[in-house]
Scaffold this motif. Structure first.
Motif, PDB file in Angstrom:
ATOM      1  N   LYS A 119    -135.634  61.285 140.486  1.00  0.00           N
ATOM      2  CA  LYS A 119    -135.582  59.877 140.892  1.00  0.00           C
ATOM      3  C   LYS A 119    -134.503  59.439 141.877  1.00  0.00           C
TER       4      LYS A 119
ATOM      5  N   VAL B 296    -125.576  57.769 136.535  1.00  0.00           N
ATOM      6  CA  VAL B 296    -125.294  59.149 137.270  1.00  0.00           C
ATOM      7  C   VAL B 296    -124.850  58.511 138.740  1.00  0.00           C
TER       8      VAL B 296
ATOM      9  N   GLN C 143    -127.470  68.574 135.771  1.00  0.00           N
ATOM     10  CA  GLN C 143    -128.298  67.429 135.492  1.00  0.00           C
ATOM     11  C   GLN C 143    -129.893  67.783 135.392  1.00  0.00           C
ATOM     12  N   PRO C 144    -130.459  67.208 134.463  1.00  0.00           N
ATOM     13  CA  PRO C 144    -132.085  67.644 134.144  1.00  0.00           C
ATOM     14  C   PRO C 144    -132.589  67.124 135.453  1.00  0.00           C
ATOM     15  N   ILE C 145    -133.861  67.882 135.507  1.00  0.00           N
ATOM     16  CA  ILE C 145    -134.980  67.805 136.844  1.00  0.00           C
ATOM     17  C   ILE C 145    -135.085  66.046 136.813  1.00  0.00           C
ATOM     18  N   GLY C 146    -135.396  65.818 135.701  1.00  0.00           N
ATOM     19  CA  GLY C 146    -135.889  64.264 135.671  1.00  0.00           C
ATOM     20  C   GLY C 146    -134.933  63.226 136.283  1.00  0.00           C
ATOM     21  N   VAL C 147    -133.688  63.605 136.119  1.00  0.00           N
ATOM     22  CA  VAL C 147    -132.684  62.549 136.871  1.00  0.00           C
ATOM     23  C   VAL C 147    -132.954  63.039 138.360  1.00  0.00           C
TER      24      VAL C 147
END
Lengths: 144, 136
Positions: free
Chosen positions: A127, A80, A120-124
Motif C-alpha cells: 500500500k 504505520v 511489517q506484513p507484505i500487505g502493508v
C-alpha cells in the motif's frame, strides 16, 4: 509558497553528513568497494533520502524510513508512519517471507526482503506510495 | 464498492523477545474476525418493571481464527504457536486478507493449539486485549 510546502523542501542534513551516515551503514554491512561502485544509483537514492530527512541511520545502524505518504486504513487513520529496517538479517528470517514468490518476480521479492527487515506484513508494504517504495527498494537490494 | 471475500493470505506476529513469525493460512477456509470492544448482553429478561431495557454492557477481547497450513520443514509452526502461547508477553499480530485489508492487534494464541498430520493443517485462535484494528 505556504509554510507547509516550504517545510517539505527543507534539507534535514548536509550532503556531507548524509554521505557519512550512509557510509557508516555500508561499513557496518561490510559492503565492499566494488559492490558500492556497482550500486552507485541505489546509494545516491539513499543519500538523497537521508539528506531530505526521509531516512535516518540510527546509532545501531538500524535505518528508520519516515513515510512521505503513510497508508491510511480507509477511515483516514494512519497506523504505520515509519519503517525501521534491521541492519543485518539471516536468510532463515527472510525465507518465510519469500514463500510463493516466483524467482523472476523481483519487485515482490524485494517486498519480501523489506517485510522481513521491517517486521511489517507484505500487505502493508503493497500500500506504499511509489515515492516511499523507491526508497524501500533501494534499502532492500543491499540484502539480496 | 462491493464486498470482497476470500482467503487470509498472511498472518504475522512480532514478539519483543521471541522474534518475528509468519504463518500462512490454508486456502478456501473460513476466517472469523471479532474486533473486541463492548457488547450488550442478549438477555430477554434484561428489562425493568416499567419496560425500560437493562443494558448489561461488557468488554470482550478481540480474536481472530482461521486454519493454517502446518509448515514443518523450514520452520515449525506448531512449535512457534506453542512458544507464543507459553510466553506471558503478547506479540503484535497482523492478518492480511486477499482483498488487501490488514488488521492488527496485540495478543497471543489462546485455547487449544492442535495440528493435523494428515491434512497438514494447524488450528489456533489468536486473541488479545484492547481492539483489533484495520491498519490499511
Amino acid at each position: 509558497m505556504s509554510n507547509k510546502t516550504a517545510k517539505t523542501v527543507q534539507i534535514a542534513v548536509s550532503r556531507d553528513v548524509a554521505e557519512k551516515d550512509l557510509e557508516r551503514w555500508l561499513n557496518h554491512k561490510r559492503i565492499g568497494i566494488t559492490k558500492r561502485e556497482n550500486m552507485r544509483d541505489n546509494i545516491d537514492i539513499l543519500v538523497d533520502a537521508v539528506q531530505d530527512g526521509q531516512l535516518v541511520v540510527e546509532e545501531d545502524c538500524k535505518i528508520t524510513q519516515k513515510l512521505a505518504f503513510p497508508p491510511e486504513n480507509g477511515e483516514g487513520d494512519v497506523h504505520v508512519s515509519e519503517l525501521v529496517y534491521a541492519p543485518r538479517m539471516h536468510f532463515s528470517q527472510i525465507q518465510p517471507k519469500l514463500k510463493g514468490i516466483k524467482p523472476g518476480d523481483t519487485e515482490t521479492r524485494l517486498l519480501g526482503y523489506a517485510a522481513a527487515l521491517s517486521g511489517q506484513p507484505i500487505g502493508v508494504l503493497r500500500k506504499l506510495d511509489t515515492v516511499d517504495l523507491a526508497v524501500l527498494q533501494a534499502v532492500a537490494v543491499f540484502f539480496l | 464498492m462491493s464486498a470482497i471475500g476470500g482467503d487470509i493470505i498472511e498472518v504475522t506476529c512480532n514478539h519483543p523477545t521471541l522474534g518475528d513469525f509468519t504463518f500462512y493460512p490454508k486456502g478456501s477456509e473460513d476466517s472469523t474476525y471479532d474486533l473486541g470492544g463492548f457488547r450488550s448482553a442478549d438477555e430477554a429478561n434484561g428489562v425493568d418493571g416499567s419496560g425500560a431495557m437493562i443494558d448489561q454492557m461488557n468488554r470482550v477481547r478481540w480474536f481472530f481464527e482461521v486454519v493454517y497450513a502446518w509448515e514443518q520443514t523450514t520452520t515449525d509452526d506448531l512449535a512457534s504457536m506453542k512458544a507464543l502461547a507459553a510466553d506471558p508477553v503478547p506479540g503484535t499480530w497482523t492478518f492480511t486478507h486477499i482483498n488487501g485489508s490488514v488488521y492488527s492487534g496485540d495478543g497471543k494464541p489462546v485455547g487449544d493449539i492442535q495440528a493435523n498430520g494428515n491434512a497438514g493443517t494447524l488450528t489456533a485462535k489468536i486473541s488479545g486485549g484492547a481492539d483489533l484494528e484495520k491498519i490499511v
